[in-house]
Design a protein around this motif. Structure first.
Motif, short mmCIF file in Angstrom:
data_model
loop_
_atom_site.label_atom_id
_atom_site.label_comp_id
_atom_site.label_asym_id
_atom_site.label_seq_id
_atom_site.Cartn_x
_atom_site.Cartn_y
_atom_site.Cartn_z
N ILE A 28 -47.55 5.43 -27.61
CA ILE A 28 -47.94 4.97 -28.94
C ILE A 28 -48.26 3.48 -28.91
O ILE A 28 -49.22 3.03 -29.52
CB ILE A 28 -46.84 5.30 -29.97
N GLU A 29 -47.48 2.70 -28.15
CA GLU A 29 -47.75 1.27 -28.01
C GLU A 29 -49.11 1.02 -27.35
O GLU A 29 -49.77 0.03 -27.64
CB GLU A 29 -46.65 0.60 -27.19
N GLN A 30 -49.55 1.93 -26.47
CA GLN A 30 -50.84 1.81 -25.80
C GLN A 30 -51.99 2.33 -26.66
O GLN A 30 -53.15 2.15 -26.32
CB GLN A 30 -50.83 2.56 -24.47
N GLY A 31 -51.68 3.03 -27.75
CA GLY A 31 -52.71 3.53 -28.65
C GLY A 31 -52.85 5.03 -28.68
O GLY A 31 -53.65 5.57 -29.44
N PHE A 32 -52.07 5.75 -27.87
CA PHE A 32 -52.14 7.22 -27.84
C PHE A 32 -51.26 7.80 -28.95
O PHE A 32 -50.23 8.40 -28.70
CB PHE A 32 -51.67 7.74 -26.47
#
Length: 74
Positions: A28-32
């Protein structure tokens, strides 16, 4: 279908993230995040990292991680 099965010409939306809380947090932190649109950018040979386009950038993850992310083709 999982993110590791995505073909180069397909667009998909993320529908399921891994059950492992720490891994999901990192993704989630990476955008997924859920409902994010994703396209395949590149698959490295010899079971190397897979690069995906999302949020206007390219991000690489391991194939074993991509296998844990559920998608829906759009």
């Amino acid at each position: 279908m999982t993110l590791s099965q995505l073909a180069r010409t397909q667009r998909a939306v993320i529908r399921k993230l891994p059950e492992n809380f720490d891994l999901t947090t990192k993704l989630i932190e990476q955008g997924f995040a859920l409902k994010t649109e994703v396209t395949l950018a590149h698959k490295a040979p010899f079971n190397g990292p897979i690069a995906f386009n999302l949020h206007g950038t390219k991000i690489c993850i391991a194939p074993s991680v991509a296998q844990q992310i559920g998608i829906e083709i759009v």
